[in-house]
Design a protein around this motif. Sequence first.
Motif, PDB file in Angstrom:
ATOM      1  N   ASP A  98      43.101   4.757  37.414  1.00 44.71           N
ATOM      2  CA  ASP A  98      42.722   5.993  36.752  1.00 44.71           C
ATOM      3  C   ASP A  98      41.577   6.639  37.529  1.00 44.71           C
ATOM      4  O   ASP A  98      40.423   6.242  37.418  1.00 44.71           O
ATOM      5  CB  ASP A  98      42.296   5.707  35.315  1.00 44.71           C
ATOM      6  CG  ASP A  98      41.906   6.985  34.573  1.00 44.71           C
ATOM      7  OD1 ASP A  98      42.189   8.076  35.105  1.00 44.71           O
ATOM      8  OD2 ASP A  98      41.324   6.870  33.485  1.00 44.71           O
ATOM      9  N   LEU A  99      41.894   7.654  38.334  1.00 50.22           N
ATOM     10  CA  LEU A  99      40.891   8.314  39.155  1.00 50.22           C
ATOM     11  C   LEU A  99      39.935   9.168  38.339  1.00 50.22           C
ATOM     12  O   LEU A  99      38.862   9.525  38.823  1.00 50.22           O
ATOM     13  CB  LEU A  99      41.573   9.178  40.219  1.00 50.22           C
ATOM     14  CG  LEU A  99      42.323   8.420  41.312  1.00 50.22           C
ATOM     15  CD1 LEU A  99      43.057   9.392  42.223  1.00 50.22           C
ATOM     16  CD2 LEU A  99      41.370   7.580  42.141  1.00 50.22           C
ATOM     17  N   SER A 100      40.300   9.480  37.115  1.00 47.85           N
ATOM     18  CA  SER A 100      39.437  10.327  36.293  1.00 47.85           C
ATOM     19  C   SER A 100      38.093   9.657  35.993  1.00 47.85           C
ATOM     20  O   SER A 100      37.096  10.344  35.749  1.00 47.85           O
ATOM     21  CB  SER A 100      40.133  10.688  34.977  1.00 47.85           C
ATOM     22  OG  SER A 100      40.374   9.528  34.193  1.00 47.85           O
ATOM     23  N   GLN A 101      38.066   8.313  36.044  1.00 51.45           N
ATOM     24  CA  GLN A 101      36.818   7.612  35.762  1.00 51.45           C
ATOM     25  C   GLN A 101      35.794   7.792  36.881  1.00 51.45           C
ATOM     26  O   GLN A 101      34.624   7.481  36.715  1.00 51.45           O
ATOM     27  CB  GLN A 101      37.095   6.123  35.534  1.00 51.45           C
ATOM     28  CG  GLN A 101      37.697   5.411  36.733  1.00 51.45           C
ATOM     29  CD  GLN A 101      38.038   3.966  36.424  1.00 51.45           C
ATOM     30  OE1 GLN A 101      37.330   3.303  35.671  1.00 51.45           O
ATOM     31  NE2 GLN A 101      39.122   3.474  37.007  1.00 51.45           N
ATOM     32  N   ILE A 149      30.351  10.458  41.970  1.00 51.33           N
ATOM     33  CA  ILE A 149      30.179  10.368  43.416  1.00 51.33           C
ATOM     34  C   ILE A 149      29.560  11.657  43.927  1.00 51.33           C
ATOM     35  O   ILE A 149      30.060  12.753  43.657  1.00 51.33           O
ATOM     36  CB  ILE A 149      31.518  10.110  44.121  1.00 51.33           C
ATOM     37  CG1 ILE A 149      32.124   8.802  43.606  1.00 51.33           C
ATOM     38  CG2 ILE A 149      31.349  10.052  45.637  1.00 51.33           C
ATOM     39  CD1 ILE A 149      33.506   8.530  44.115  1.00 51.33           C
ATOM     40  N   ASP A 150      28.464  11.523  44.648  1.00 53.13           N
ATOM     41  CA  ASP A 150      27.769  12.691  45.187  1.00 53.13           C
ATOM     42  C   ASP A 150      28.351  13.023  46.558  1.00 53.13           C
ATOM     43  O   ASP A 150      27.872  12.537  47.582  1.00 53.13           O
ATOM     44  CB  ASP A 150      26.270  12.405  45.286  1.00 53.13           C
ATOM     45  CG  ASP A 150      25.469  13.663  45.614  1.00 53.13           C
ATOM     46  OD1 ASP A 150      26.096  14.698  45.900  1.00 53.13           O
ATOM     47  OD2 ASP A 150      24.231  13.593  45.601  1.00 53.13           O
ATOM     48  N   VAL A 151      29.385  13.840  46.572  1.00 53.85           N
ATOM     49  CA  VAL A 151      30.040  14.191  47.833  1.00 53.85           C
ATOM     50  C   VAL A 151      29.180  15.126  48.678  1.00 53.85           C
ATOM     51  O   VAL A 151      29.506  15.413  49.831  1.00 53.85           O
ATOM     52  CB  VAL A 151      31.421  14.827  47.575  1.00 53.85           C
ATOM     53  CG1 VAL A 151      32.377  13.819  46.961  1.00 53.85           C
ATOM     54  CG2 VAL A 151      31.304  16.075  46.706  1.00 53.85           C
ATOM     55  N   ASP A 152      28.062  15.607  48.116  1.00 58.38           N
ATOM     56  CA  ASP A 152      27.129  16.438  48.877  1.00 58.38           C
ATOM     57  C   ASP A 152      26.041  15.611  49.549  1.00 58.38           C
ATOM     58  O   ASP A 152      25.175  16.166  50.235  1.00 58.38           O
ATOM     59  CB  ASP A 152      26.483  17.483  47.957  1.00 58.38           C
ATOM     60  CG  ASP A 152      27.486  18.517  47.473  1.00 58.38           C
ATOM     61  OD1 ASP A 152      28.380  18.873  48.268  1.00 58.38           O
ATOM     62  OD2 ASP A 152      27.372  18.960  46.329  1.00 58.38           O
ATOM     63  N   ASP A 153      26.066  14.300  49.328  1.00 61.57           N
ATOM     64  CA  ASP A 153      25.136  13.382  49.999  1.00 61.57           C
ATOM     65  C   ASP A 153      25.972  12.531  50.948  1.00 61.57           C
ATOM     66  O   ASP A 153      26.313  11.386  50.661  1.00 61.57           O
ATOM     67  CB  ASP A 153      24.422  12.520  48.953  1.00 61.57           C
ATOM     68  CG  ASP A 153      23.304  11.684  49.568  1.00 61.57           C
ATOM     69  OD1 ASP A 153      23.119  11.741  50.799  1.00 61.57           O
ATOM     70  OD2 ASP A 153      22.627  10.955  48.818  1.00 61.57           O
ATOM     71  N   LEU A 154      26.295  13.100  52.107  1.00 65.97           N
ATOM     72  CA  LEU A 154      27.275  12.516  53.024  1.00 65.97           C
ATOM     73  C   LEU A 154      26.616  11.940  54.264  1.00 65.97           C
ATOM     74  O   LEU A 154      25.746  12.576  54.875  1.00 65.97           O
ATOM     75  CB  LEU A 154      28.292  13.583  53.434  1.00 65.97           C
ATOM     76  CG  LEU A 154      29.332  13.180  54.484  1.00 65.97           C
ATOM     77  CD1 LEU A 154      30.242  12.073  53.955  1.00 65.97           C
ATOM     78  CD2 LEU A 154      30.149  14.397  54.918  1.00 65.97           C
ATOM     79  N   HIS A 155      27.065  10.732  54.651  1.00 65.18           N
ATOM     80  CA  HIS A 155      26.573  10.067  55.862  1.00 65.18           C
ATOM     81  C   HIS A 155      27.783   9.658  56.707  1.00 65.18           C
ATOM     82  O   HIS A 155      28.775   9.154  56.181  1.00 65.18           O
ATOM     83  CB  HIS A 155      25.746   8.843  55.490  1.00 65.18           C
ATOM     84  CG  HIS A 155      24.675   9.142  54.489  1.00 65.18           C
ATOM     85  ND1 HIS A 155      23.396   9.492  54.847  1.00 65.18           N
ATOM     86  CD2 HIS A 155      24.719   9.180  53.125  1.00 65.18           C
ATOM     87  CE1 HIS A 155      22.683   9.723  53.751  1.00 65.18           C
ATOM     88  NE2 HIS A 155      23.468   9.536  52.692  1.00 65.18           N
TER      89      HIS A 155
END
Length: 334
Positions: A126-129, A134-140
């Motif tokens: 269940d990907l909705s959980q 996840i902070d996709v704007d904090d990318l490394h």
Amino acid sequence: MAIKGTSKWPLVIFSHGLFGSRIAYSQFCGRVASEGYVVLAIEHRDGTGSSVKIRSANQKIRTLTYTRYDEVGWGKHTKPAGLYPFRAEQLVFRTNEVYEIYHSFKALVDGDAGNIRNEISESGHDLSQWKGKIDVDDLHLTGHSFGGATVFAFLRHPPPEPFEPLPLKSVLALDPWVGPVPSPGPIPATVFEKPSLAVINSEGFTLWEEHFQLLKDIVSHWKTEAGASATLVTIGTLCVVGALWMEGILAVLISLFLVKSTHKDFSDFPVAFPFTAKRALKMANIIHTLATSFFRNSLEAELGKEPRKGEEVWQDKIGKKHLVGKFGEVLVHS
């Protein structure tokens, strides 16, 4: 568990080296994930992976194994003149894959995957959980060997159509192979907000003088042209000062069995063998500490605990060079 002081998990994208795969770096990726990061390990489809399954638009699956330059059929396309131009073409392919995996993953966790088919959704999870966690704007962005070259190539090029620039905070290159990277290194694309850069080298790649000079030029260029933080370090060697007087066969044996950092230490391969596993796990701990300190913007403090600058090189009686120091020591290059 998210990183202390935050409610979301930062995102790390990892690029493997030549003849590698997404599962060949489980020590590194797993340890980073254990610190509260979501790690996406790419399995590149540019012919540099050991073996990768590719699903076509009509859902047929084929296996692509490692592809040599002389095995490629170019058809109407212009054949690159030599290995390095060929690798440069692969770097462009890999850079596009970084954008694809980021935007596909962002769509999945945002609940807007559309027609994207993937093993996660097909497995019944269940990907909705994941939404909002996840902070996709904090990318490394990080990678080993040719994956290190990939992160440099990524910095050099603006995003391909139709993608937007990624919110890149930092870039970590693990023992990067910089042969195919244009000199003097990545020209900072104006779309990026000057991410910090760190390079962790093995002893072997640091003692490869011509290659190491190219790497130092890249780091220096990033500092001057991007005006951003850039750090270059080398890790791990066994103290050899006491062996300086040794000659003949004894010197040969000493040079063969010195415990030092190698190019393979960033992958899982040394862990798989009984005689190298104990040492390899210790090296993995060092790499992990440096990497997570860098992602958390505390690498300078970590390196300041036991500062070591300058390079002292010993050449043994058979002509082999070694960095003088002790196992696990971190050498900071100016």
